[in-house]
Structures are given as structure tokens and as C-alpha cells.
Design an enzyme around this catalytic site. Structure first.
Site, mmCIF file in Angstrom:
data_model
loop_
_atom_site.group_PDB
_atom_site.id
_atom_site.type_symbol
_atom_site.label_atom_id
_atom_site.label_comp_id
_atom_site.label_asym_id
_atom_site.label_seq_id
_atom_site.Cartn_x
_atom_site.Cartn_y
_atom_site.Cartn_z
ATOM 1 N N CYS A 108 -9.210 -13.014 -60.689
ATOM 2 C CA CYS A 108 -10.346 -13.671 -61.344
ATOM 3 C C CYS A 108 -10.526 -13.165 -62.780
ATOM 4 C CB CYS A 108 -11.617 -13.477 -60.521
ATOM 5 S SG CYS A 108 -11.837 -11.809 -59.877
HETATM 6 N N1 LIG Z 1 -13.470 -12.503 -53.846
HETATM 7 C C1 LIG Z 1 -12.984 -12.960 -55.002
HETATM 8 O O1 LIG Z 1 -13.736 -13.332 -55.905
HETATM 9 C C2 LIG Z 1 -11.485 -13.044 -55.211
HETATM 10 C C3 LIG Z 1 -11.014 -13.546 -56.432
HETATM 11 C C4 LIG Z 1 -9.648 -13.626 -56.666
HETATM 12 C C5 LIG Z 1 -8.753 -13.202 -55.700
HETATM 13 N N2 LIG Z 1 -9.225 -12.685 -54.533
HETATM 14 C C6 LIG Z 1 -8.236 -12.222 -53.557
HETATM 15 O O2 LIG Z 1 -8.352 -12.958 -52.360
HETATM 16 C C7 LIG Z 1 -7.997 -12.121 -51.253
HETATM 17 C C8 LIG Z 1 -9.162 -12.133 -50.257
HETATM 18 O O3 LIG Z 1 -10.279 -11.603 -50.915
HETATM 19 P P1 LIG Z 1 -11.750 -11.754 -50.355
HETATM 20 O O4 LIG Z 1 -12.657 -11.405 -51.456
HETATM 21 O O5 LIG Z 1 -11.901 -13.043 -49.661
HETATM 22 O O6 LIG Z 1 -11.773 -10.571 -49.278
HETATM 23 P P2 LIG Z 1 -12.572 -10.520 -47.897
HETATM 24 O O7 LIG Z 1 -13.844 -11.257 -48.021
HETATM 25 O O8 LIG Z 1 -12.607 -9.082 -47.527
HETATM 26 O O9 LIG Z 1 -11.619 -11.315 -46.903
HETATM 27 C C9 LIG Z 1 -10.326 -10.880 -46.508
HETATM 28 C C10 LIG Z 1 -10.048 -11.398 -45.137
HETATM 29 O O10 LIG Z 1 -8.745 -10.980 -44.718
HETATM 30 C C11 LIG Z 1 -8.757 -10.809 -43.290
HETATM 31 N N3 LIG Z 1 -7.860 -9.713 -42.873
HETATM 32 C C12 LIG Z 1 -6.736 -9.845 -42.105
HETATM 33 N N4 LIG Z 1 -6.119 -8.682 -41.921
HETATM 34 C C13 LIG Z 1 -6.865 -7.766 -42.572
HETATM 35 C C14 LIG Z 1 -6.736 -6.366 -42.709
HETATM 36 N N5 LIG Z 1 -5.730 -5.676 -42.176
HETATM 37 N N6 LIG Z 1 -7.665 -5.735 -43.436
HETATM 38 C C15 LIG Z 1 -8.716 -6.413 -43.992
HETATM 39 N N7 LIG Z 1 -8.879 -7.758 -43.881
HETATM 40 C C16 LIG Z 1 -7.960 -8.414 -43.182
HETATM 41 C C17 LIG Z 1 -10.199 -10.495 -42.909
HETATM 42 O O11 LIG Z 1 -10.564 -11.352 -41.847
HETATM 43 P P3 LIG Z 1 -10.286 -10.863 -40.339
HETATM 44 O O12 LIG Z 1 -10.565 -9.397 -40.296
HETATM 45 O O13 LIG Z 1 -11.205 -11.680 -39.509
HETATM 46 O O14 LIG Z 1 -8.848 -11.207 -40.099
HETATM 47 C C18 LIG Z 1 -11.029 -10.829 -44.122
HETATM 48 O O15 LIG Z 1 -12.025 -11.782 -43.844
HETATM 49 C C19 LIG Z 1 -7.736 -10.714 -51.817
HETATM 50 O O16 LIG Z 1 -6.358 -10.513 -51.984
HETATM 51 C C20 LIG Z 1 -8.420 -10.765 -53.173
HETATM 52 O O17 LIG Z 1 -7.839 -9.906 -54.120
HETATM 53 C C21 LIG Z 1 -10.574 -12.608 -54.251
#
Ligand SMILES: NC(=O)c1ccc[n+]([C@@H]2O[C@H](COP(=O)([O-])OP(=O)(O)OC[C@H]3O[C@@H](n4cnc5c(N)ncnc54)[C@H](OP(=O)(O)O)[C@@H]3O)[C@@H](O)[C@H]2O)c1
Length: 346
Positions: free
Chosen positions: A150
């Protein structure tokens, strides 16, 4: 024909935003949503706003079952996990858009210095950095997209045209960014706890954030020489949104009109980059829930500096929206499909 897609990590913040956008996409069928914690649960029970819209169950990740039911996969997992499963999914013939950092870098050493050892470095040459407005042609034929971070999206879109045109110095660029708390993901932590962020405003990871080498690598490629920007991220007490203020030194006596024309021409015909009117700064309020990147241009002639402001929604143009835009380009669709919801006026 509808393209069958899966969202892996569908119940995280970026994953849920993908589900929201894809549920309204006219050329896509949501075929699978994966989650470990919510496997077996109906998606709209995890996110009640989706009741009556996405009532399908979440399931455990299985490469074999996805290979049978989907054509394209969005990975919304924390970094490190995608590189362990992407090679298998590619061998099964699927196209992948990964939202983590695992496929964003060309230089594996850079990735390994800031993250961890890479388990499939050979794929980094094959992966395309999915900054849609800049790498459109490469994205069309890619099988694996490293969807940009982002902060890099918000920084690179205003900077790249000026760097390529030689209108600003490549040294001493300062990038001052502010992000809403959803940028840190859904898992609770002390730093994102309401009491720690509400009515507070702080810098973090000053000149030490992992998105800094990502920006530097892309800028160096575009400038055709090594570049480093000084990057200072901040956390602001809002749920979504990101604002970046960039300070750079003008070169070749460039003036306000030249700077404006350069950015306007670079993004001509690209609907998601909008220039604010003269003297008006970009505002997160005006891009909330949208895939727009708004850019404001200000010139301090006395100091020979240009000050750029840019605003995106970190979850949309900074993550899920840009990922869907990448998919549209990969599938030969209009890049705006599914992404042109009219913004809230406030
Ligand atoms: N948030 C933002 O604004 C944003 C912006 C750009 C890029 N990103 C990228 O998008 C990706 C997801 O980010 P997010 O913000 O959505 O994170 P998040 O809310 O923490 O979601 C990550 C999801 O991955 C799943 N997961 C599966 N295996 C996992 C493990 N071993 N450890 C932790 N989680 C696991 C989890 O669901 P379960 O545990 O139910 O499987 C969790 O809901 C990341 O790589 C991040 O860098 C995020």
C-alpha cells in the site's frame, strides 16, 4: 464466460475486501473462499455486512480442490506462506495474484535482507510487479503477480512520471506517509489496540520499514540508477485510508505547469489516477472505498521543491482493488470492471 476465482485468506482484511469487490464483479464467479479459523462457517457470519450477498461457506485450503474448481487465485495471506504454495498452484495451471511481499522483488537478496530466505527465488524473474498503471503490458501475460504494497503504491504513482521525465533530483526525496489501522491486518495486537491508537498520531519504523526497499527497487529500475528515498510511515486513528506527502528537489528549472503536464500525460486514459485541481491537496476522504489514487501537486519555487500529496484507500488501491485491476488486465477485460462503484461524498 465467467472466470472462477478463489480468495485464499478470505477472512483477513485484504481478503474480505477482495470478496466484497469480486462479489459485485460482472465477469467473475466466487468459487472458493479459504480460512483456517473459520473453515465451515458461512462467510456472511464472519462479516455480517455480506448477509444475502456472500453466503457461501469458507473452506480449508487444498491445492487439489482449488485446481478443480478455479481458474485464478487471489492470495491474501501473510508473507512467507504464499511462496510455499504458489509453485504448486502454478504447476496446476492456475494464475495467481499474491498480495504479500513474496513476489514483489526482483532481487532476492533484497527480499531476504528484509524478510526471510526465499524458497522459490527462480519465480521472482517470472513474477510481474503489479503496479497497474506502470507495468500494464507485462501484467497482461503474467501468471504470477506480486501485488504492490500500500505505501509503495501511494508513493510510486506520483513519483514515477517525474523520475522518468528527469524533472526532479533522484537524491534526498522524503516520503512521509500516514496509514489507517486496517493496514496492520485483523489480528489484534497491542500496537493496534483501540486505546493505543485512538486520539494518537505516531511515526513508526522510521527509515526502517519493509516497504522502503520495495519502493527503492522500483524507483531504481525506472531511474536506471540506484535510488533510495527516506521513508517515514505513521499510524493515524482511522480505519482505512492512506495519505503520502512527498518532498523532492526540482531539476532543470521545472515549474508547476511542467510537473502537472508530466503527471497528467503519463496517466492519460487511466481512470484510477486523478489529479486534484491546482492548489488542492489529496484527501483520504475522497478515495474511501474506491480504487482511485488522487494526486495533489504543489511547487515551492523559492525552495526549488515540489511537494506531492497522494491519497488511496489502503485496502482498495493499496491491496484488493489493485489486485482486481490486475486480474482485469490479465483477462483482457476493461480494467475498471467491478471497480467503479460511485464514491461516498463524505
Ligand atoms: N491490510 C492492508 O491494508 C494490506 C495492504 C496491502 C497488502 N496487504 C497484504 O495482504 C496480506 C493479508 O493482509 P491482511 O491485512 O488482510 O492480514 P490479516 O487481516 O491478518 O489476514 C491474513 C489472513 O491470512 C490467514 N492465514 C492463513 N494462514 C495463516 C498463518 N499461518 N498465520 C496468519 N494468518 C494466516 C488468516 O486467516 P485464517 O487464520 O482464518 O486462515 C488471516 O485472516 C498480507 O500479505 C499483507 O501484507 C495488506
Amino acid at each position: 464466460m465467467m472466470t472462477r476465482v478463489a480468495v485464499v485468506g478470505a477472512t483477513g482484511y485484504a481478503g474480505a475486501e477482495l470478496v466484497r469487490i469480486l462479489a459485485g464483479h460482472p465477469k467473475v464467479k466466487l468459487a472458493a473462499l479459504t480460512s483456517r479459523q473459520h473453515s465451515g462457517k458461512i462467510f456472511s457470519h464472519v462479516y455480517p455486512s455480506m448477509a444475502g450477498i456472500v453466503d457461501m461457506p469458507c473452506e480449508e485450503f487444498s491445492a487439489d480442490s482449488l485446481a478443480e474448481s478455479v481458474d485464478l487465485i487471489f492470495m491474501a495471506l501473510p508473507h512467507k506462506l504464499p511462496m510455499e504454495i504458489v509453485p504448486l498452484l502454478l504447476r496446476k495451471g492456475m494464475r495467481i495474484i499474491d498480495l504479500s511481499a513474496d513476489f514483489r522483488f526482483l532481487d532476492v537478496t533484497l527480499y531476504e535482507t528484509h524478510y526471510q530466505p526465499h524458497t522459490c527465488p527462480e519465480l521472482l524473474k517470472k513474477a510481474v510487479y503489479g503496479l497497474c498503471e506502470v507495468y500494464t503490458e507485462k501484467i497482461r501475460s503474467a501468471d504470477i503477480i506480486g501485488n504492490p504494497g500500500c505505501y509503495p503504491t501511494c508513493t510510486l504513482l506520483p513519483l514515477i512520471p517525474l523520475i522518468k521525465a528527469g524533472l526532479i533530483e533522484t537524491e534526498r526525496i522524503i516520503v512521509d506517509s500516514k496509514s489507517g489501522v486496517s493496514g496492520a491486518g485483523r489480528s489484534p495486537s497491542l500496537t493496534t489496540h483501540h486505546c493505543e491508537v485512538n486520539e494518537s498520531f505516531k511515526a513508526y519504523k522510521v527509515a526502517d520499514h519493509r516497504h522502503n526497499p520495495e519502493m527503492d527497487e522500483v524507483l531504481s529500475r525506472e531511474a536506471d540508477k540506484p535510488m533510495h528515498v527516506t521513508f517515514v510511515p505513521h499510524l493515524v486513528p482511522m480505519t482505512r485510508g492512506m495519505e503520502t506527502t512527498i518532498y523532492a528537489t526540482l531539476k532543470n528549472q521545472a515549474g508547476k505547469e511542467q510537473i502537472r503536464n508530466c503527471i497528467r500525460e503519463f496517466y492519460k486514459g487511466r481512470p484510477f489516477v486523478r489529479l486534484r485541481s491546482e492548489g488542492i491537496a489529496a484527501d483520504t476522504l475522497h478515495v474511501k472505498g474506491t480504487n482511485f489514487c488522487d494526486i495533489g501537486i504543489h511547487v515551492d519555487q523559492a525552495a526549488k521543491m515540489v511537494v506531492l500529496t497522494s491519497a488511496i484507500d489502503n485496502l482498495v488501491k493499496g491491496a484488493a482493488g489493485q489486485a482486481v485491476q490486475n486480474m482485469n488486465i490479465m483477462l483482457g477485460l476493461d480494467e475498471t470492471l467491478g471497480l467503479m462503484a460511485v464514491p461516498y461524498p463524505l
